[in-house]
Design a protein around this motif. Structure first.
Motif, PDB file in Angstrom:
ATOM      1  N   SER A  50       0.832  -1.210   0.000  1.00 13.78           N
ATOM      2  CA  SER A  50       0.000   0.000   0.000  1.00 13.78           C
ATOM      3  C   SER A  50       0.862   1.254   0.000  1.00 13.78           C
ATOM      4  N   ILE A  51       1.965   1.218   0.731  1.00 14.24           N
ATOM      5  CA  ILE A  51       2.893   2.352   0.729  1.00 14.24           C
ATOM      6  C   ILE A  51       3.505   2.520  -0.665  1.00 14.24           C
ATOM      7  N   TYR A  52       3.881   1.404  -1.268  1.00 13.12           N
ATOM      8  CA  TYR A  52       4.446   1.448  -2.623  1.00 13.12           C
ATOM      9  C   TYR A  52       3.430   2.035  -3.605  1.00 13.12           C
ATOM     10  N   ALA A  53       2.164   1.603  -3.501  1.00  9.38           N
ATOM     11  CA  ALA A  53       1.123   2.121  -4.394  1.00  9.38           C
ATOM     12  C   ALA A  53       0.938   3.623  -4.204  1.00  9.38           C
ATOM     13  N   LYS A  54       0.909   4.069  -2.959  1.00  9.28           N
ATOM     14  CA  LYS A  54       0.730   5.495  -2.673  1.00  9.28           C
ATOM     15  C   LYS A  54       1.888   6.311  -3.211  1.00  9.28           C
ATOM     16  N   GLU A  55       3.109   5.831  -3.021  1.00  2.56           N
ATOM     17  CA  GLU A  55       4.287   6.569  -3.468  1.00  2.56           C
ATOM     18  C   GLU A  55       4.385   6.664  -4.983  1.00  2.56           C
ATOM     19  N   ASN A  56       3.762   5.709  -5.680  1.00  2.00           N
ATOM     20  CA  ASN A  56       3.865   5.671  -7.139  1.00  2.00           C
ATOM     21  C   ASN A  56       2.544   5.983  -7.851  1.00  2.00           C
ATOM     22  N   ASP A  57       1.570   6.520  -7.093  1.00  2.00           N
ATOM     23  CA  ASP A  57       0.288   6.968  -7.647  1.00  2.00           C
ATOM     24  C   ASP A  57      -0.514   5.849  -8.303  1.00  2.00           C
ATOM     25  N   TYR A  58      -0.490   4.655  -7.698  1.00  2.00           N
ATOM     26  CA  TYR A  58      -1.363   3.571  -8.131  1.00  2.00           C
ATOM     27  C   TYR A  58      -2.509   3.450  -7.135  1.00  2.00           C
ATOM     28  N   GLU A  59      -3.672   3.016  -7.641  1.00  2.00           N
ATOM     29  CA  GLU A  59      -4.818   2.825  -6.757  1.00  2.00           C
ATOM     30  C   GLU A  59      -4.733   1.499  -6.002  1.00  2.00           C
ATOM     31  N   ASN A  60      -3.986   0.556  -6.558  1.00  2.00           N
ATOM     32  CA  ASN A  60      -3.871  -0.756  -5.922  1.00  2.00           C
ATOM     33  C   ASN A  60      -2.647  -1.459  -6.486  1.00  2.00           C
ATOM     34  N   CYS A  61      -2.259  -2.551  -5.856  1.00  2.00           N
ATOM     35  CA  CYS A  61      -1.168  -3.380  -6.358  1.00  2.00           C
ATOM     36  C   CYS A  61      -1.566  -4.847  -6.282  1.00  2.00           C
TER      37      CYS A  61
END
Length: 281
Positions: free
Chosen positions: A160-171
């Motif tokens: 979730s941190i990775y998604a937030k940092e890279n502007d993705y809604e989910n991973c």
């Protein structure tokens, strides 16, 4: 208000011991439940999943932990809210009682029930863009423990941190065989023509309640065939449609994965049927 071992108390006054086993060792399981239109959606499935999880983790199930007792405790917690006629997200967390280190002194349990208000009484189709990416820093281990809702969610947190940092809604999370297992907050389904595919539990995906409901719904629709089989990242480029499922949101259509864009047609059909099933119990 929260319900701590049967006692209703304000959230500000609720507390657990500093040596709580759930806090120290992740020795806890939980259920996230949707309350809507005056009832708990798919409660029977949630209850039996909780009981199965407690047995697998060798927790002692109290004699009074019947389906009726826990349902009444959930409803009692909801009714203590000033806005008890609204829809709610309920969390039931069960942990092994304090004592011991890795080896517990007892298998007896305690529990807490908390809730928060939801915006809508039924599942709605998410019309917003939902771009996703693979999270490859860590992997889920395929096996029985990965199918349980324990409170050890480090991979989900880091993803979730990775998604937030890279502007993705989910991973998307992968297992040790590099197969797609699930999303950060739910199970996944892909649609290829008239075939709908979802990963099997043996790949390590969560034994999701909405996953179970959708499998049953899809099997009754003659136009579709369902396959529970491993999904590789390469298959996403071929899919017509991709959606994520969980208890609170229902069905969340994915709109983009890298250069591939997806439609939402099957999700719309299934969401209507899921809402009907939720209302019927």
């Amino acid at each position: 208000m929260v319900n701590l071992n049967g006692t209703l108390i304000t959230a500000a006054k609720a507390s657990v011991a500093i040596d709580n086993r759930g806090l120290n060792y992740g020795d806890a399981v939980f259920e996230t439940v949707r309350f809507s239109s005056g009832k708990i959606c798919f409660w029977e499935d949630h209850y039996f999943r909780l009981m199965a999880s407690m047995r697998i983790l060798r927790m002692e199930i109290p004699m009074n932990f019947t389906m009726e007792f826990l349902e009444e405790e959930l409803l009692r917690t909801i009714n203590s809210s000033q806005n008890h006629k609204n829809s709610f997200r309920i969390k039931l967390l069960v942990w092994r009682q304090t004592g011991g280190k890795y080896t517990p002194k007892t298998n007896d349990v305690q529990y807490v029930i908390s809730c928060e208000k939801l915006k809508t009484p039924f599942y709605e189709l998410n019309e917003a863009n939902c771009e996703i990416e693979l999270f490859k820093d860590h992997y889920i281990n395929s096996g029985l423990l990965s199918t349980l809702k324990t409170n050890n969610r480090l991979i989900n947190i880091l993803g979730s941190i990775y998604a937030k940092e890279n502007d993705y809604e989910n991973c998307l999370l992968l297992n040790e065989n590099k197969q797609i297992v699930e999303a950060l907050n739910g199970n996944i389904f892909i649609v290829l023509g008239n075939k709908i595919k979802t990963p099997p539990l043996t790949d390590g995906c969560l034994n999701g309640i909405i996953r179970k409901q959708l499998i049953a719904i899809i099997k009754l629709i003659p136009d579709f065939s369902l396959e529970e089989a491993s999904i590789s990242p390469f298959e996403l480029q071929k899919a017509d449609e991709f959606f994520i499922t969980n208890t609170i949101q229902g069905i969340v259509p994915v709109t983009k994965y890298r250069k591939k864009e997806f439609v939402k047609e099957t999700a719309k059909v299934l969401l209507q049927k899921l809402n009907l099933k939720a209302r019927m119990g």
